[in-house]
Design a protein around this motif. Structure first.
Motif, PDB file in Angstrom:
ATOM      1  N   MET A  42      -4.069  -7.343   2.501  1.00 25.20           N
ATOM      2  CA  MET A  42      -3.552  -6.429   1.106  1.00 25.20           C
ATOM      3  C   MET A  42      -1.847  -6.948   1.193  1.00 25.20           C
ATOM      4  SD  MET A  42      -5.395  -4.411  -0.082  1.00 25.20           S
ATOM      5  CE  MET A  42      -4.563  -3.038  -0.961  1.00 25.20           C
ATOM      6  N   PRO A  43      -1.254  -6.754  -0.040  1.00 22.34           N
ATOM      7  CA  PRO A  43       0.169  -6.792  -0.049  1.00 22.34           C
ATOM      8  C   PRO A  43       0.832  -6.095   0.883  1.00 22.34           C
ATOM      9  CG  PRO A  43      -0.898  -6.486  -2.479  1.00 22.34           C
ATOM     10  CD  PRO A  43      -1.739  -6.199  -1.377  1.00 22.34           C
ATOM     11  N   LEU A  44       1.881  -6.727   1.584  1.00 28.63           N
ATOM     12  CA  LEU A  44       2.602  -5.861   2.696  1.00 28.63           C
ATOM     13  C   LEU A  44       1.547  -5.405   3.784  1.00 28.63           C
ATOM     14  CD1 LEU A  44       5.401  -5.807   3.956  1.00 28.63           C
ATOM     15  CD2 LEU A  44       5.795  -3.669   2.579  1.00 28.63           C
ATOM     16  N   MET A  55      -2.288  -1.431   7.819  1.00 28.40           N
ATOM     17  CA  MET A  55      -2.841  -1.853   8.931  1.00 28.40           C
ATOM     18  C   MET A  55      -3.321  -0.770   9.744  1.00 28.40           C
ATOM     19  SD  MET A  55      -4.112  -4.604  10.031  1.00 28.40           S
ATOM     20  CE  MET A  55      -4.961  -5.098  11.384  1.00 28.40           C
ATOM     21  N   PRO A  56      -2.813   0.507  10.014  1.00 32.94           N
ATOM     22  CA  PRO A  56      -3.387   1.352  10.822  1.00 32.94           C
ATOM     23  C   PRO A  56      -4.780   1.484  10.342  1.00 32.94           C
ATOM     24  CG  PRO A  56      -1.182   1.863  10.396  1.00 32.94           C
ATOM     25  CD  PRO A  56      -1.521   0.739   9.502  1.00 32.94           C
ATOM     26  N   ALA A  57      -4.996   2.122   9.019  1.00 32.23           N
ATOM     27  CA  ALA A  57      -6.160   2.099   8.205  1.00 32.23           C
ATOM     28  C   ALA A  57      -7.272   0.995   8.532  1.00 32.23           C
ATOM     29  CB  ALA A  57      -6.285   2.629   6.911  1.00 32.23           C
ATOM     30  N   TYR A  58      -6.942  -0.217   8.415  1.00 30.87           N
ATOM     31  CA  TYR A  58      -7.750  -1.051   8.600  1.00 30.87           C
ATOM     32  C   TYR A  58      -8.132  -1.412   9.830  1.00 30.87           C
ATOM     33  CZ  TYR A  58      -7.813  -3.140   3.937  1.00 30.87           C
ATOM     34  OH  TYR A  58      -7.739  -3.320   2.453  1.00 30.87           O
ATOM     35  N   PHE A  67     -11.688   1.205   0.685  1.00 29.95           N
ATOM     36  CA  PHE A  67     -11.983   1.244   2.111  1.00 29.95           C
ATOM     37  C   PHE A  67     -13.683   1.753   2.232  1.00 29.95           C
ATOM     38  CE2 PHE A  67      -7.786   1.135   2.721  1.00 29.95           C
ATOM     39  CZ  PHE A  67      -7.492   0.625   4.146  1.00 29.95           C
ATOM     40  N   GLU A  68     -14.342   2.465   1.052  1.00 31.58           N
ATOM     41  CA  GLU A  68     -15.594   2.592   1.148  1.00 31.58           C
ATOM     42  C   GLU A  68     -16.644   1.287   1.275  1.00 31.58           C
ATOM     43  OE1 GLU A  68     -16.916   5.191  -1.857  1.00 31.58           O
ATOM     44  OE2 GLU A  68     -15.381   6.731  -1.438  1.00 31.58           O
ATOM     45  N   LEU A  69     -16.162   0.406   0.328  1.00 30.64           N
ATOM     46  CA  LEU A  69     -16.587  -1.071   0.459  1.00 30.64           C
ATOM     47  C   LEU A  69     -16.469  -1.483   1.842  1.00 30.64           C
ATOM     48  CD1 LEU A  69     -18.197  -2.740  -1.326  1.00 30.64           C
ATOM     49  CD2 LEU A  69     -16.020  -3.838  -2.109  1.00 30.64           C
ATOM     50  N   ASN A  70     -15.177  -1.481   2.282  1.00 29.52           N
ATOM     51  CA  ASN A  70     -14.900  -2.184   3.549  1.00 29.52           C
ATOM     52  C   ASN A  70     -15.595  -1.401   4.697  1.00 29.52           C
ATOM     53  OD1 ASN A  70     -13.107  -4.238   2.896  1.00 29.52           O
ATOM     54  ND2 ASN A  70     -11.493  -2.828   2.826  1.00 29.52           N
ATOM     55  N   ILE A  71     -15.977  -0.311   4.790  1.00 31.53           N
ATOM     56  CA  ILE A  71     -16.611   0.402   5.698  1.00 31.53           C
ATOM     57  C   ILE A  71     -18.161  -0.133   5.760  1.00 31.53           C
ATOM     58  CG2 ILE A  71     -17.700   2.671   6.380  1.00 31.53           C
ATOM     59  CD1 ILE A  71     -15.021   4.042   5.637  1.00 31.53           C
TER      60      ILE A  71
END
Length: 308
Positions: free
Chosen positions: A190-192, A197-200, A170-174
């Protein structure tokens, strides 16, 4: 669609499987049924010959037939993306083939085995992207992990429209989203994907690949509507009764990310069978029965939440 940067990647993305018969031949009729099922249930795009479709085990003739059938069944109603990756020469060949038979875009999968330097990773994805005019999505996972500088260079290529994350850093995605912004569309791979998804979604990832849409699309739709609408009670019920129980089964065996989808489809009566190609293994009977119970509960749950 050419290099149209405006191909939409919003919403729930369908990833059909590749059905095999008992003689290990591709079952095109069952594949048609899978794609039609996704279309009938309102999926926002269809990705053929990707991870769920056992991309790694398809020969070039099978690949051509599956992409052709997918394009034909969808008939322009939603975008159809095809997977390409692995061996570089084969990836370019398949990218150009997908373009010829009418796909609307490509999902570029990681290179085979090698853990490359960033320059090598850039050259790999650049070479495939520049071999076609189709819009392409870069897929981060396993041995394809990008730095911001590499992804920025790829985002500057005219036909790179999206980024799918299957890594979960998540640090990288941010850093990616805040630096690159709307230049790319952001997908949770991501798998399943419902699990995270709420975090993404909070980061700006507005689409996700839904494996369960192959057999319980009504759950995926209700989940997404509840997430976007802020319906926490429905979200929690879906997590408790469906998402987390399926996730626990998936973790029991390697490769269940694919074979469990086929089991779910078999349970709801779709004609894809349980056969997978090695090195994947079929779902064990005990786990099949567990999934069957979850699916029954999920149907009751959706009926109940829709009646509230």
């Amino acid at each position: 669609m050419g290099s149209d940067k405006h191909v939409s990647l919003a919403g729930i993305m369908g990833f059909p499987v590749t059905p095999f018969d008992d003689n290990d031949y591709v079952n095109e009729k069952a594949f048609e049924a899978n794609v039609q099922f996704l279309l009938n249930n309102g999926l926002d795009s269809v990705f053929v010959c990707a991870g769920s479709g056992e991309f790694q085990s398809l020969d070039i003739q099978e690949y051509e037939r599956l992409v052709t059938v997918g394009v034909s069944v969808v008939a322009g109603k939603v975008p159809v993306f095809a997977g390409a990756g692995g061996n570089l020469k084969e990836a370019v060949e398949r990218a150009q083939l997908a373009e010829r038979v009418g796909a609307n875009g490509l999902l570029l999968l990681p290179p085979y085995l090698i853990i490359p330097e960033q320059e090598g990773l850039y050259q790999y994805y650049r070479t495939i992207a520049q071999s076609t005019e189709l819009p392409v999505i870069i897929y981060q996972r396993d041995n394809a992990v990008f730095t911001l500088g590499t992804l920025e260079k790829l985002a500057n290529l005219p036909n790179v429209i999206g980024f799918k994350d299957g890594l979960g850093n998540f640090e990288l995605n941010i850093e990616f989203v805040q630096s690159i912004g709307s230049k790319l569309q952001w997908m949770n791979g991501m798998p399943l994907a419902e699990l995270t998804m709420p975090a993404y979604n909070a980061l700006g990832f507005h689409s996700y690949s839904s494996a369960i849409s192959n057999y319980i699309p009504q759950v995926s739709r209700k989940y997404y509507e509840s997430l976007i609408g802020g319906d926490q009670a429905s979200l929690q019920a879906i997590y408790r009764e469906v998402i987390l129980p399926i996730h626990r089964i998936r973790q029991l065996r390697k490769g269940y990310a694919v074979s469990l989808i086929k089991a779910g489809m078999d349970i709801v009566g779709l004609p894809v069978g349980l056969q997978v190609r090695s090195p994947l293994v079929k779902v064990e009977r005990e786990h099949y029965v567990q999934l069957e119970s979850i699916i029954k509960k999920s149907i009751d749950l959706i009926a109940a939440t829709n009646n509230v």
